[in-house]
Design a protein around this motif. Structure first.
Motif, PDB file in Angstrom:
ATOM      1  N   UNK A  96     -17.253  33.879   5.235  1.00 60.50           N
ATOM      2  CA  UNK A  96     -17.961  35.061   4.735  1.00 60.50           C
ATOM      3  C   UNK A  96     -19.443  35.004   5.080  1.00 60.50           C
ATOM      4  N   UNK A  97     -20.041  33.823   4.966  1.00 58.27           N
ATOM      5  CA  UNK A  97     -21.458  33.682   5.300  1.00 58.27           C
ATOM      6  C   UNK A  97     -21.704  33.911   6.777  1.00 58.27           C
ATOM      7  N   UNK A  98     -20.783  33.419   7.616  1.00 55.38           N
ATOM      8  CA  UNK A  98     -20.897  33.670   9.055  1.00 55.38           C
ATOM      9  C   UNK A  98     -20.804  35.158   9.358  1.00 55.38           C
ATOM     10  N   UNK A  99     -20.022  35.889   8.569  1.00 53.12           N
ATOM     11  CA  UNK A  99     -19.920  37.335   8.767  1.00 53.12           C
ATOM     12  C   UNK A  99     -21.258  38.026   8.518  1.00 53.12           C
TER      13      UNK A  99
ATOM     14  N   UNK B 139     -17.653  40.359  -1.146  1.00 54.85           N
ATOM     15  CA  UNK B 139     -16.319  40.281  -1.743  1.00 54.85           C
ATOM     16  C   UNK B 139     -15.624  38.968  -1.386  1.00 54.85           C
ATOM     17  N   UNK B 140     -15.678  38.572  -0.123  1.00 59.34           N
ATOM     18  CA  UNK B 140     -15.011  37.340   0.308  1.00 59.34           C
ATOM     19  C   UNK B 140     -15.709  36.116  -0.284  1.00 59.34           C
ATOM     20  N   UNK B 141     -17.029  36.152  -0.341  1.00 65.30           N
ATOM     21  CA  UNK B 141     -17.755  35.051  -0.981  1.00 65.30           C
ATOM     22  C   UNK B 141     -17.326  34.886  -2.438  1.00 65.30           C
ATOM     23  N   UNK B 142     -17.101  35.993  -3.124  1.00 63.37           N
ATOM     24  CA  UNK B 142     -16.659  35.936  -4.510  1.00 63.37           C
ATOM     25  C   UNK B 142     -15.312  35.262  -4.663  1.00 63.37           C
ATOM     26  N   UNK B 143     -14.385  35.569  -3.758  1.00 62.99           N
ATOM     27  CA  UNK B 143     -13.066  34.936  -3.805  1.00 62.99           C
ATOM     28  C   UNK B 143     -13.200  33.423  -3.654  1.00 62.99           C
ATOM     29  N   UNK B 144     -13.958  32.994  -2.646  1.00 64.05           N
ATOM     30  CA  UNK B 144     -14.113  31.566  -2.411  1.00 64.05           C
ATOM     31  C   UNK B 144     -14.871  30.864  -3.513  1.00 64.05           C
TER      32      UNK B 144
ATOM     33  N   UNK C  67     -30.456  32.423   9.885  1.00 65.83           N
ATOM     34  CA  UNK C  67     -30.388  31.871   8.533  1.00 65.83           C
ATOM     35  C   UNK C  67     -28.952  31.808   8.036  1.00 65.83           C
ATOM     36  N   UNK C  68     -28.215  32.903   8.188  1.00 64.17           N
ATOM     37  CA  UNK C  68     -26.851  32.933   7.670  1.00 64.17           C
ATOM     38  C   UNK C  68     -25.896  32.110   8.525  1.00 64.17           C
ATOM     39  N   UNK C  69     -26.176  31.960   9.807  1.00 67.79           N
ATOM     40  CA  UNK C  69     -25.362  31.062  10.633  1.00 67.79           C
ATOM     41  C   UNK C  69     -25.543  29.607  10.180  1.00 67.79           C
ATOM     42  N   UNK C  70     -26.778  29.221   9.916  1.00 69.20           N
ATOM     43  CA  UNK C  70     -27.048  27.870   9.411  1.00 69.20           C
ATOM     44  C   UNK C  70     -26.363  27.660   8.057  1.00 69.20           C
ATOM     45  N   UNK C  71     -26.425  28.665   7.184  1.00 70.70           N
ATOM     46  CA  UNK C  71     -25.788  28.553   5.869  1.00 70.70           C
ATOM     47  C   UNK C  71     -24.284  28.359   6.001  1.00 70.70           C
ATOM     48  N   UNK C  72     -23.658  29.035   6.965  1.00 72.25           N
ATOM     49  CA  UNK C  72     -22.219  28.889   7.167  1.00 72.25           C
ATOM     50  C   UNK C  72     -21.856  27.472   7.594  1.00 72.25           C
ATOM     51  N   UNK C  73     -22.628  26.887   8.487  1.00 77.39           N
ATOM     52  CA  UNK C  73     -22.368  25.517   8.948  1.00 77.39           C
ATOM     53  C   UNK C  73     -22.520  24.523   7.798  1.00 77.39           C
ATOM     54  N   UNK C  74     -23.542  24.706   6.966  1.00 76.62           N
ATOM     55  CA  UNK C  74     -23.761  23.809   5.838  1.00 76.62           C
ATOM     56  C   UNK C  74     -22.593  23.883   4.856  1.00 76.62           C
TER      57      UNK C  74
ATOM     58  N   UNK D 186     -23.145  37.790  11.756  1.00 79.88           N
ATOM     59  CA  UNK D 186     -22.657  38.545  12.900  1.00 79.88           C
ATOM     60  C   UNK D 186     -22.430  40.024  12.648  1.00 79.88           C
ATOM     61  N   UNK D 187     -22.399  40.438  11.399  1.00 84.17           N
ATOM     62  CA  UNK D 187     -22.083  41.836  11.068  1.00 84.17           C
ATOM     63  C   UNK D 187     -23.150  42.335  10.093  1.00 84.17           C
ATOM     64  N   UNK D 188     -24.324  42.627  10.611  1.00 84.47           N
ATOM     65  CA  UNK D 188     -25.468  42.946   9.773  1.00 84.47           C
ATOM     66  C   UNK D 188     -25.572  44.456   9.541  1.00 84.47           C
ATOM     67  N   UNK D 189     -24.664  44.920   8.697  1.00 85.79           N
ATOM     68  CA  UNK D 189     -24.642  46.311   8.264  1.00 85.79           C
ATOM     69  C   UNK D 189     -24.358  46.333   6.768  1.00 85.79           C
ATOM     70  N   UNK D 190     -24.567  47.494   6.155  1.00 87.03           N
ATOM     71  CA  UNK D 190     -24.270  47.608   4.729  1.00 87.03           C
ATOM     72  C   UNK D 190     -22.780  47.389   4.437  1.00 87.03           C
ATOM     73  N   UNK D 191     -21.830  47.984   5.189  1.00 82.11           N
ATOM     74  CA  UNK D 191     -20.415  47.652   4.965  1.00 82.11           C
ATOM     75  C   UNK D 191     -20.124  46.162   5.168  1.00 82.11           C
ATOM     76  N   UNK D 192     -20.767  45.553   6.173  1.00 83.69           N
ATOM     77  CA  UNK D 192     -20.575  44.126   6.388  1.00 83.69           C
ATOM     78  C   UNK D 192     -21.044  43.305   5.207  1.00 83.69           C
TER      79      UNK D 192
END
Length: 420
Positions: free
Chosen positions: A318-321, A336-341, A398-405, A324-330
């Motif tokens: 979700x963080x990687x998204x 939502x996916x972060x909440x599930x995890x 920033x969000x790519x780094x967060x996903x790897x961590x 890569x998907x920097x829009x309001x729907x993204x």
């Protein structure tokens, strides 16, 4: 023990064996949620608004000023949580080990929030936030230590799930109060009142376990300070559990820290404050849908690690998204996916942590040390995020780094050997 409380184990240091009731779990969860209201009303909305007001003339951007304020508070939290946990371990009050610290911490936190609302510059804002962290961590350390004190191992996943549900409701509630109360001062006042009132059902209705003075360790400053060192060699499972929690919480902190600025400056959202509330609510709904279920499921199958691993992987995706998907729907999908995890992670990871505690006498202190893995990301996230956003590629990097961590934290759960 009151008539409405759970059965009291044979002494404060005994391993609990009898299930706690729904009333006890609900009251403790409400107290936990009230503390998170006091933290996240400021973190999500109010501190960001103050940083924007105070930044002109300081020579710092609003992002950098917010990073300094939250970082200073997180440093206080690093010390306060294990310190108050250790003090509660040694408390022999007739009100019990934990209750006096819950009361004092919540009352002090409410007063500190009111003082923070009257801050007139960056220095008073930083001092106020440090005071909030100091006092609310006293209450939080005692609340979390009540679980291994009273809850048997086979029930800790479900109880951890309800505490996790209260946590996210506290995050959503704090954000909503900060947004709806009208102005910074009103937002802080609303959070302060809720923080104080929310702990009352637990402290008034349920009697805490008392520690006999005869079993309290003798006082020695050197021994007391030395007790905070947990050797990775002697307790490797605790060390690996701490590291996994730290990495996954750091990933999550990197996502949340600049969310208001991300919506305003990167997505150019029409109403970024309202956008933060919407994303927080979406995240909260999906988290609530999984946090209790994940904990109960973990209790039933008697396993912890697979749940933590796959929840961490899902959060990393979700963080990687977001990168890569920097829009309001993204942003909505990612929330939502972060909440599930994070829902599954919150409940099962808490149960895992209580399963690897070394001794009953030091439950509060050891959980306080573990909770540093929650507070330290608040220090590390601004240090890492501010230069990335400003100089090294912006929010996409920033969000790519967060996903790897976060993915690294999920993988390292496998190093814990003493828990299935």
């Amino acid at each position: 023990m009151t008539a409405t409380g759970p059965a009291v184990p044979a002494g404060a240091l005994a391993e609990p064996v009898e299930r706690v009731g729904r009333g006890w779990t609900s009251a403790l969860s409400l107290a936990n949620g009230a503390i998170w209201v006091g933290w996240y009303g400021p973190l999500q909305i109010l501190l960001a608004a103050q940083a924007e007001d105070f930044a002109p003339g300081t020579g710092m951007s609003k992002e950098t000023l917010l990073a300094w304020i939250t970082g200073a508070g997180a440093v206080v939290s690093l010390i306060a949580n294990p310190l108050f946990g250790a003090l509660s371990d040694r408390t022999t009050s007739r009100r019990g080990r934990r209750t006096p610290w819950i009361v004092a911490g919540a009352a002090g936190g409410a007063l500190s929030l009111l003082l923070l609302g009257r801050a007139d510059g960056p220095w008073t804002a930083a001092a106020g936030w440090c005071l909030v962290q100091l006092t609310l961590n006293a209450a939080f350390a005692a609340v979390t230590a009540a679980v291994p004190d009273r809850v048997p191992r086979f029930q800790r996943g479900s109880v951890g799930g309800w505490l996790g549900a209260a946590q996210i409701l506290g995050v959503v509630g704090g954000t909503a109060l900060a947004t709806a109360a009208g102005g910074t001062g009103g937002g802080y006042a609303a959070c302060a009142v809720f923080t104080l009132v929310g702990v009352l059902p637990y402290v008034l209705r349920y009697e805490d376990l008392r520690l006999p003075a005869a079993v309290r360790p003798g006082w020695s400053p050197r021994a007391f300070l030395g007790s905070f060192r947990l050797s990775p060699r002697r307790h490797p499972d605790l060390a690996w559990a701490w590291l996994t929690r730290f990495l996954i919480n750091l990933s999550n902190a990197l996502v949340l820290l600049y969310l208001l600025y991300y919506l305003r400056d990167r997505l150019h959202h029409d109403d970024p404050e309202q956008g933060v509330l919407i994303l927080t609510a979406v995240n909260g709904v999906t988290l609530l849908a999984t946090v209790v279920v994940g904990g109960v499921w973990s209790d039933r199958v008697g396993r912890r690690k697979p749940f933590v691993v796959w929840s961490g992987v899902l959060m990393a995706v979700a963080t990687a998204a977001l990168a890569g998907w920097q829009t309001w729907p993204g942003a909505i999908v990612a929330a939502a996916v972060l909440g599930v995890g994070f829902g599954v992670f919150t409940s099962v990871d808490f149960a895992l942590m209580t399963d690897v505690l070394p001794t009953a006498l030091d439950r509060g202190k050891d959980l306080g040390v573990i909770n540093i893995a929650n507070a330290l990301p608040q220090v590390a996230a601004p240090v890492l995020a501010a230069p990335v956003v400003t100089y090294l590629g912006g929010y996409r990097v920033l969000y790519a780094v967060a996903a790897v961590i976060g993915l690294a934290g999920a993988v390292l759960v496998g190093r814990i050997k003493g828990v299935d």
